[in-house]
Each structure stands twice: as structure tokens, then as C-alpha cells.
Write a protein that holds these residues in place. Structure first.
Motif, short mmCIF file in Angstrom:
data_model
loop_
_atom_site.label_atom_id
_atom_site.label_comp_id
_atom_site.label_asym_id
_atom_site.label_seq_id
_atom_site.Cartn_x
_atom_site.Cartn_y
_atom_site.Cartn_z
N ASP A 48 3.48 5.89 -20.71
CA ASP A 48 3.80 7.14 -20.03
C ASP A 48 3.35 7.01 -18.57
N TRP A 49 4.17 6.38 -17.77
CA TRP A 49 3.81 6.12 -16.38
C TRP A 49 3.71 7.41 -15.57
N HIS A 50 4.42 8.44 -15.98
CA HIS A 50 4.42 9.69 -15.24
C HIS A 50 3.06 10.38 -15.35
N PHE A 51 2.55 10.51 -16.56
CA PHE A 51 1.23 11.12 -16.73
C PHE A 51 0.15 10.21 -16.18
N GLY A 52 0.28 8.90 -16.37
CA GLY A 52 -0.69 7.96 -15.81
C GLY A 52 -0.75 8.06 -14.29
N SER A 53 0.39 8.26 -13.65
CA SER A 53 0.42 8.41 -12.20
C SER A 53 -0.26 9.71 -11.78
N ALA A 54 -0.07 10.78 -12.56
CA ALA A 54 -0.73 12.05 -12.25
C ALA A 54 -2.25 11.91 -12.34
N VAL B 291 3.18 8.62 -6.51
CA VAL B 291 3.37 10.05 -6.26
C VAL B 291 4.69 10.52 -6.87
N GLY B 292 5.74 9.72 -6.72
CA GLY B 292 7.03 10.09 -7.30
C GLY B 292 6.99 10.19 -8.81
N PHE B 293 6.33 9.23 -9.46
CA PHE B 293 6.20 9.27 -10.92
C PHE B 293 5.40 10.48 -11.37
N ILE C 38 0.83 -1.21 0.00
CA ILE C 38 0.00 0.00 0.00
C ILE C 38 0.86 1.26 0.00
N ILE C 39 1.67 1.42 1.03
CA ILE C 39 2.44 2.65 1.19
C ILE C 39 3.51 2.78 0.12
N PHE C 40 4.30 1.73 -0.09
CA PHE C 40 5.39 1.80 -1.07
C PHE C 40 4.87 2.04 -2.49
N PRO C 41 3.85 1.30 -2.97
CA PRO C 41 3.31 1.61 -4.31
C PRO C 41 2.76 3.03 -4.40
N ILE D 68 13.75 14.42 -13.83
CA ILE D 68 13.67 15.76 -13.25
C ILE D 68 12.31 15.98 -12.60
N PHE D 69 12.29 16.86 -11.62
CA PHE D 69 11.04 17.22 -10.95
C PHE D 69 10.27 18.21 -11.83
#
Length: 272
Positions: free
Chosen positions: A237-243, A25-27, A17-20, A37-38
Motif C-alpha cells: 500500500d504505497w499510498h498509505f506508506g507515503s502518507a 507526496v502524490g501517492f 531528491i525533488i522528483f522522489p 483519485i484524489f
């Protein structure tokens, strides 16, 4: 001993739960541009009218499905709660049995019923009527949501109604209240915790589903769940998917907070 018995659950929660959640959030706040980059670009993309439309459509269909489930589920819960115990258990079992079947198979079954060569259109052709297009529209998607999530509305309401003190209803009748007044003043206020739980349990999976919209919507209805799945499995695109996932979680948490606050206000009220 009780202290140590909680450790396996804590480890499980951290790993699954917490780690995923930390990874998501990081992605969502990073992207690759000659290195990691951030950035807030992933969330800025969500302001695109195309994605805004997806969110609005998802929330709209989820709200409609939740409302239909409430309108259909409340009377069913009342019928179950007022039935004799022996018959009630059988009815509850019959209501739950379809949930034992795989979610995907239940959705596929509706494709064979609503399809151009499905049961309904075959019956219409046999009777000499023209066929109708029942798939790949809002109605089919809402039907799939209502069918799959209706038990999540009925069971919480039924649980509350079955535990309700029947002497309150008898007292209302002795004081001259008719059935409508008894329902409005006694039954409905006391059943609000079950109603709030049912609304939450239906809305959350409805707003995030992707199987129903893909199969019964024919891929023509992009919902939040489809957008997330597409970003992770197709676009990569895991970054946008995470957002998108983070925004969806925020929307669900806001909805749950509203329902929880309303539930507390109802619970703290009085029966007049």
C-alpha cells in the motif's frame, strides 16, 4: 565557470531528491478506486489509535535514546577535547572505527550478546545464576539506538569543545570561578551549537529506524520506520506508506525547527 559547475548538483538533486519527494507526496494524496483519485483518506487513517500508538512509541524511544546519548556523550566529548592531541587523535579513531562496520552487522552483534544463548546469559549460567531475558523489549531497542547513534552525539560536541577559546576558561578561574561555575557559565553555553547538532543527528535516525526495532525488538515493537517499510514491502500500500512518510518528515522538520530556534537563542545570548 562557477555557474556551470553547479549544474550537475542541480540535476542530481532534481532526479534523486525533488522528483522522489513529488512522487511520495502524490501517492499520499491519492488512492486507487476504479482509477486513481484524489483523497485525504490516507491521512485520516493515521488518526487510528493503533497508528497513533506507533508514533507515540517511536517518539518516546527516540527521545529516551537521544537523552541517554547526551548524558553519555557530553562527558566523553569533554574527555576527548581535554586530551593531548596525539592521544586525542587515537581516541577519536577508536571511537569512529566501529562506524566503519556495516550498521546491520553491528546490530546483529548485539543479538549474539543479549540472546538467550548469548555471551551474557552464558556467563550467568556458568556462574550459577538464572538467565535473563535481555532481548525483545524497550531496553534492547534503546541500547541498540544508543550504541549505533552515540558517535553522532559525541563528535559534534567534541568539535565545538576542541575549538573553544581556552583563555575564557582561564579567565574564569582567575576571577574565582570554580569548576562547576565555569562549566555552567562558560563551557556549556559555548558548546550548545554542538549539543543542538548532536541532538538533531541522533533524534532523526532514531525516530525513523526500523532495523534496530526489528532485530532487537523481535518484530514486537512497531515503530514509524517499520510501519513505512511494511506498507511498501509487505502490504504493498504505497499510498498509505507515503502518507506515513510525509507525516514523519513533518515531525522531523518541526523538531529541527525547534532545535534551530533554540540554538539561535543560545547563540545570541550572553555569558553572565
Amino acid at each position: 565557470m562557477k555557474k556551470y559547475s553547479a549544474y550537475p548538483y542541480i540535476v542530481w538533486s532534481i532526479i534523486f531528491i525533488i522528483f522522489p519527494l513529488i512522487l511520495v507526496v502524490g501517492f499520499s494524496f491519492t488512492k486507487y478506486d476504479e482509477g486513481l483519485i484524489f483523497t485525504l483518506d490516507n491521512f485520516k487513517r493515521l488518526m487510528n489509535p493503533i497508528y497513533v500508538k506507533v508514533f507515540v512509541r517511536s517518539i518516546n524511544l527516540a527521545l529516551i535514546s537521544t537523552l541517554v546519548c547526551l548524558i553519555m556523550g557530553y562527558p566523553m566529548a569533554m574527555i576527548l577535547a581535554s586530551t593531548e592531541i596525539k592521544k586525542r587523535n587515537i581516541m577519536v579513531l577508536l571511537f569512529i572505527i566501529p562506524m566503519w562496520m556495516n550498521f546491520l552487522l553491528r546490530t546483529y552483534a548485539w543479538m549474539s550478546i543479549l540472546g538467550r544463548n548469548g555471551f551474557i546469559n552464558t556467563a550467568l549460567r556458568t556462574l550459577g545464576f538464572p538467565t535473563v531475558n535481555l532481548l525483545y523489549n524497550d531496553g534492547a531497542v534503546i541500547l541498540g539506538m544508543v550504541y549505533n547513534f552515540l558517535p553522532f552525539m559525541v563528535l559534534p560536541i567534541y568539535t565545538v569543545l576542541s575549538k573553544m577559546d581556552k583563555s575564557l576558561i582561564e579567565a574564569a578561574g582567575d576571577l574565582g570561578a570554580n569548576r562547576v561555575t565555569t562549566f555552567r557559565k562558560i563551557i556549556l553555553p559555548l558548546s550548545m551549537p554542538g549539543v543542538m547538532s548532536g541532538i538533531t543527528m541522533v533524534f532523526m535516525p532514531a525516530v525513523s529506524t526500523f532495523v534496530i526495532s526489528r532485530l532487537l525488538g523481535g518484530g514486537q515493537y512497531m515503530l514509524i520506520g517499520n510501519l513505512v517499510e511494511q506498507q511498501f514491502t509487505v502490504v504493498n500500500d504505497w499510498h498509505f506508506g507515503s502518507a506515513v512518510s510525509i507525516l514523519m518528515m513533518i515531525l522531523i522538520l518541526i523538531f529541527m525547527a525547534i532545535m534551530s530556534r533554540y540554538d539561535k537563542e543560545e547563540s545570541g545570548g550572553h555569558l553572565w
